[in-house]
Design a protein around this motif. Structure first.
Motif, PDB file in Angstrom:
ATOM      1  N   PRO A   1       0.816  -1.233   0.000  1.00  0.00           N
ATOM      2  CA  PRO A   1       0.000   0.000   0.000  1.00  0.00           C
ATOM      3  C   PRO A   1       0.840   1.269   0.000  1.00  0.00           C
ATOM      4  O   PRO A   1       0.431   2.279  -0.584  1.00  0.00           O
ATOM      5  CB  PRO A   1      -0.816  -0.125   1.288  1.00  0.00           C
ATOM      6  CG  PRO A   1      -0.085  -1.083   2.137  1.00  0.00           C
ATOM      7  CD  PRO A   1       0.577  -2.039   1.202  1.00  0.00           C
ATOM      8  N   ILE A   2       1.997   1.241   0.654  1.00  0.00           N
ATOM      9  CA  ILE A   2       2.844   2.444   0.646  1.00  0.00           C
ATOM     10  C   ILE A   2       3.329   2.741  -0.769  1.00  0.00           C
ATOM     11  O   ILE A   2       3.366   3.902  -1.210  1.00  0.00           O
ATOM     12  CB  ILE A   2       4.034   2.265   1.619  1.00  0.00           C
ATOM     13  CG1 ILE A   2       3.530   2.274   3.064  1.00  0.00           C
ATOM     14  CG2 ILE A   2       5.072   3.365   1.416  1.00  0.00           C
ATOM     15  CD1 ILE A   2       4.595   1.968   4.073  1.00  0.00           C
ATOM     16  N   THR A   3       3.685   1.685  -1.495  1.00  0.00           N
ATOM     17  CA  THR A   3       4.119   1.877  -2.884  1.00  0.00           C
ATOM     18  C   THR A   3       2.990   2.442  -3.739  1.00  0.00           C
ATOM     19  O   THR A   3       3.195   3.346  -4.571  1.00  0.00           O
ATOM     20  CB  THR A   3       4.608   0.545  -3.467  1.00  0.00           C
ATOM     21  OG1 THR A   3       5.672   0.035  -2.662  1.00  0.00           O
ATOM     22  CG2 THR A   3       5.107   0.730  -4.890  1.00  0.00           C
ATOM     23  N   VAL A   4       1.795   1.895  -3.505  1.00  0.00           N
ATOM     24  CA  VAL A   4       0.641   2.392  -4.259  1.00  0.00           C
ATOM     25  C   VAL A   4       0.389   3.868  -3.960  1.00  0.00           C
ATOM     26  O   VAL A   4       0.156   4.692  -4.855  1.00  0.00           O
ATOM     27  CB  VAL A   4      -0.609   1.541  -3.942  1.00  0.00           C
ATOM     28  CG1 VAL A   4      -1.863   2.169  -4.573  1.00  0.00           C
ATOM     29  CG2 VAL A   4      -0.422   0.122  -4.450  1.00  0.00           C
ATOM     30  N   ILE A   5       0.436   4.229  -2.659  1.00  0.00           N
ATOM     31  CA  ILE A   5       0.219   5.624  -2.261  1.00  0.00           C
ATOM     32  C   ILE A   5       1.293   6.528  -2.856  1.00  0.00           C
ATOM     33  O   ILE A   5       0.997   7.622  -3.382  1.00  0.00           O
ATOM     34  CB  ILE A   5       0.198   5.753  -0.721  1.00  0.00           C
ATOM     35  CG1 ILE A   5      -1.006   4.980  -0.141  1.00  0.00           C
ATOM     36  CG2 ILE A   5       0.138   7.213  -0.291  1.00  0.00           C
ATOM     37  CD1 ILE A   5      -0.994   4.877   1.365  1.00  0.00           C
ATOM     38  N   ALA A   6       2.557   6.084  -2.796  1.00  0.00           N
ATOM     39  CA  ALA A   6       3.654   6.903  -3.316  1.00  0.00           C
ATOM     40  C   ALA A   6       3.520   7.112  -4.819  1.00  0.00           C
ATOM     41  O   ALA A   6       3.723   8.234  -5.341  1.00  0.00           O
ATOM     42  CB  ALA A   6       4.993   6.247  -2.980  1.00  0.00           C
ATOM     43  N   MET A   7       3.174   6.052  -5.557  1.00  0.00           N
ATOM     44  CA  MET A   7       3.033   6.177  -7.011  1.00  0.00           C
ATOM     45  C   MET A   7       1.842   7.070  -7.364  1.00  0.00           C
ATOM     46  O   MET A   7       1.911   7.892  -8.288  1.00  0.00           O
ATOM     47  CB  MET A   7       2.856   4.790  -7.636  1.00  0.00           C
ATOM     48  CG  MET A   7       4.109   3.932  -7.570  1.00  0.00           C
ATOM     49  SD  MET A   7       3.859   2.294  -8.300  1.00  0.00           S
ATOM     50  CE  MET A   7       3.518   2.747  -9.990  1.00  0.00           C
ATOM     51  N   SER A   8       0.748   6.891  -6.599  1.00  0.00           N
ATOM     52  CA  SER A   8      -0.422   7.742  -6.862  1.00  0.00           C
ATOM     53  C   SER A   8      -0.103   9.207  -6.591  1.00  0.00           C
ATOM     54  O   SER A   8      -0.522  10.097  -7.348  1.00  0.00           O
ATOM     55  CB  SER A   8      -1.593   7.280  -5.986  1.00  0.00           C
ATOM     56  OG  SER A   8      -1.942   5.930  -6.276  1.00  0.00           O
ATOM     57  N   ALA A   9       0.642   9.472  -5.488  1.00  0.00           N
ATOM     58  CA  ALA A   9       1.021  10.855  -5.180  1.00  0.00           C
ATOM     59  C   ALA A   9       1.930  11.427  -6.250  1.00  0.00           C
ATOM     60  O   ALA A   9       1.824  12.617  -6.617  1.00  0.00           O
ATOM     61  CB  ALA A   9       1.697  10.900  -3.809  1.00  0.00           C
ATOM     62  N   GLU A  10       2.831  10.586  -6.786  1.00  0.00           N
ATOM     63  CA  GLU A  10       3.733  11.050  -7.833  1.00  0.00           C
ATOM     64  C   GLU A  10       2.954  11.390  -9.103  1.00  0.00           C
ATOM     65  O   GLU A  10       3.224  12.412  -9.761  1.00  0.00           O
ATOM     66  CB  GLU A  10       4.784   9.979  -8.110  1.00  0.00           C
ATOM     67  CG  GLU A  10       5.854  10.423  -9.074  1.00  0.00           C
ATOM     68  CD  GLU A  10       6.939   9.369  -9.261  1.00  0.00           C
ATOM     69  OE1 GLU A  10       7.781   9.545 -10.155  1.00  0.00           O
ATOM     70  OE2 GLU A  10       6.929   8.375  -8.500  1.00  0.00           O
ATOM     71  N   LEU A  11       1.983  10.539  -9.454  1.00  0.00           N
ATOM     72  CA  LEU A  11       1.156  10.815 -10.637  1.00  0.00           C
ATOM     73  C   LEU A  11       0.303  12.060 -10.429  1.00  0.00           C
ATOM     74  O   LEU A  11       0.115  12.878 -11.337  1.00  0.00           O
ATOM     75  CB  LEU A  11       0.263   9.607 -10.933  1.00  0.00           C
ATOM     76  CG  LEU A  11       0.986   8.345 -11.407  1.00  0.00           C
ATOM     77  CD1 LEU A  11       0.009   7.175 -11.514  1.00  0.00           C
ATOM     78  CD2 LEU A  11       1.668   8.593 -12.749  1.00  0.00           C
ATOM     79  N   LEU A  12      -0.194  12.204  -9.197  1.00  0.00           N
ATOM     80  CA  LEU A  12      -1.017  13.377  -8.895  1.00  0.00           C
ATOM     81  C   LEU A  12      -0.205  14.660  -8.983  1.00  0.00           C
ATOM     82  O   LEU A  12      -0.688  15.700  -9.486  1.00  0.00           O
ATOM     83  CB  LEU A  12      -1.625  13.215  -7.500  1.00  0.00           C
ATOM     84  CG  LEU A  12      -2.699  14.230  -7.090  1.00  0.00           C
ATOM     85  CD1 LEU A  12      -3.888  14.186  -8.048  1.00  0.00           C
ATOM     86  CD2 LEU A  12      -3.153  13.956  -5.660  1.00  0.00           C
ATOM     87  N   ALA A  13       1.043  14.601  -8.505  1.00  0.00           N
ATOM     88  CA  ALA A  13       1.898  15.788  -8.542  1.00  0.00           C
ATOM     89  C   ALA A  13       2.275  16.159  -9.973  1.00  0.00           C
ATOM     90  O   ALA A  13       2.595  17.322 -10.262  1.00  0.00           O
ATOM     91  CB  ALA A  13       3.150  15.556  -7.713  1.00  0.00           C
TER      92      ALA A  13
END
Length: 422
Positions: free
Chosen positions: A227-239
């Motif tokens: 889940p941390i990887t998913v959150i980090a990737m989603s945040a990167e895409l969002l940014a």
């Protein structure tokens, strides 16, 4: 290091007993010698005097003793035969004198006459010494033989316990590799057998606990990373979206920092779950280069707080260690310094086999400094950032790798954290 071995304690105890027994026996013999040579001689002279007075009453001209060890004189009858120049008005009773070879004198008065009995006590002293030393030597020899036999029995009685301690020190870390009972003889004392059973019981409990801890660390890290990887990737895409607002970008940045912190925490727990760093890959690490990379990750947080993070490398510091472990140590110390500094700057100095993180923050009170390495203890309650486990992790990782960490702080003036690798 002070010697506290059980076998040596038993040996010292028996040696002390032997010395005390020998001292007591010798003192007793010397006291007996003195009593015999004085009181016994005095009692014998009193009886001899009474006997001679009886002879004088029966025959006034009777000749008193004139032997090698005893000579008697009756005054005034034998005044002319008295061979020594000494006062004849000596008080009645026992006296120690020097009259040639005679050294004991007993004086008695009766009916206007005085009787002097001289006795040579030297022969008695020699006999007492002779017949006293021989029994003394025999008694001491017997006592020491008994003590030696008792020491051998005592050492034999504790030898299973000593062997047990030696075997425990040599046991492998894994419980399943060997059982303690298999290494000891079958005929054990009841107490030692009970001790072996208790140790094996606790070894089993500890082994099960370690297995559960390792399984939890392995499974938890695996389940948390996803889940941390998913959150980090989603945040990167969002940014990366062009239409995102500046306010939302700050929120995304906070999410990314939180993911990074959680990843660091998971790595730290995994490193701590390995005994003495077992299984961790080591490499040659340039500490200055590693800190420079950590500086890039923390600089954003420092800039938001209006403080600067300065890196000063006095000399190159190369270590053969696990890069992730050093990153966790240095990262925790720098983040702590940034979190607890509201103005000024944080200086990271590298050199002389150590890393120093110096801040100009709030500092730590003296009472808090003593417990600062305990979990969930913060240097200041004004800050709620983090989980309060950073320094506890740093302390445990240092102990695991043979390094040292220390804090020097003054409340209101800042803190200096020193990480020594040598």
């Amino acid at each position: 290091m002070r010697n506290n071995r059980l076998q040596d304690k038993i040996f010292r105890t028996f040696v002390l007993q032997g010395l005390l027994i020998g001292f007591a026996v010798i003192l007793g013999v010397l006291l007996t010698n003195w009593l015999l040579s004085h009181l016994l001689v005095q009692e014998a002279l009193e009886r001899e005097t009474a006997h001679y007075w009886q002879l004088v009453e029966d025959n006034p001209s009777v000749q008193l003793s004139n032997s090698l060890n005893l000579q008697g004189y009756l005054f005034p009858r034998d005044a002319s035969a008295f061979p020594w120049r000494m006062a004849t008005d000596v008080a009645d009773g026992y006296h120690e004198v020097k009259a040639d070879e005679f050294n004991s004198l007993y004086v008695s008065s009766r009916g206007g006459q005085r009787m002097f009995l001289f006795f040579n006590r030297s022969g008695v002293n020699s006999l007492i010494s002779l017949y006293g030393l021989v029994p003394l030597a025999v008694v001491l020899l017997l006592l020491y033989l008994v003590l030696w036999f008792s020491y051998l029995r005592a050492r034999r009685a504790v030898s299973p316990t000593i062997e047990l301690a030696r075997l425990i020190n040599m046991l492998p870390e894994e419980k399943g590799e060997v059982d303690l009972a298999d290494l000891l003889p079958m005929s054990l004392d009841t107490e030692v057998a009970m001790l072996v059973d208790a140790i094996e019981h606790y070894r089993g409990r500890i082994a099960r606990f370690v297995d559960r801890e390792r399984a939890f660390s392995r499974d938890a890290s695996h389940e948390l990373r996803t889940p941390i990887t998913v959150i980090a990737m989603s945040a990167e895409l969002l940014a990366a979206k062009p239409e995102i607002s500046a306010a939302d970008l700050k929120l995304v940045d906070r999410i990314q920092r939180a993911c990074h912190d959680m990843q660091e925490l998971i790595d730290a727990f995994l490193a701590l779950s390995r005994e003495q760093g077992d299984g961790l890959r080591t490499e040659r690490v340039d500490v200055c280069d590693l800190i420079a990379r950590e500086h890039e990750g923390i600089s954003q947080l420092a800039e938001q707080k209006g403080i600067a993070v300065e890196l000063v490398c006095h000399s190159s510091l190369l270590l053969q260690a696990n890069r992730r472990v050093i990153s966790i140590l240095v990262g925790n110390l720098i983040r702590n310094a940034v979190n607890y500094t509201d103005r000024g700057k944080v200086v990271v100095r590298v050199g002389d086999g150590q890393v120093q993180v110096i801040d100009s923050g709030r500092g730590i009170s003296e009472d808090k400094l003593a417990s600062i390495y305990e979990p969930h203890v913060r240097g200041s309650e004004q800050s709620r950032s983090g989980y309060g486990v950073g320094l506890a992790i740093v302390k445990r990782l240092c102990e695991q790798n043979g390094w040292r960490v220390s804090l020097a702080s003054e409340e209101g003036a800042g803190t200096t954290a020193t990480l020594r690798f040598a």
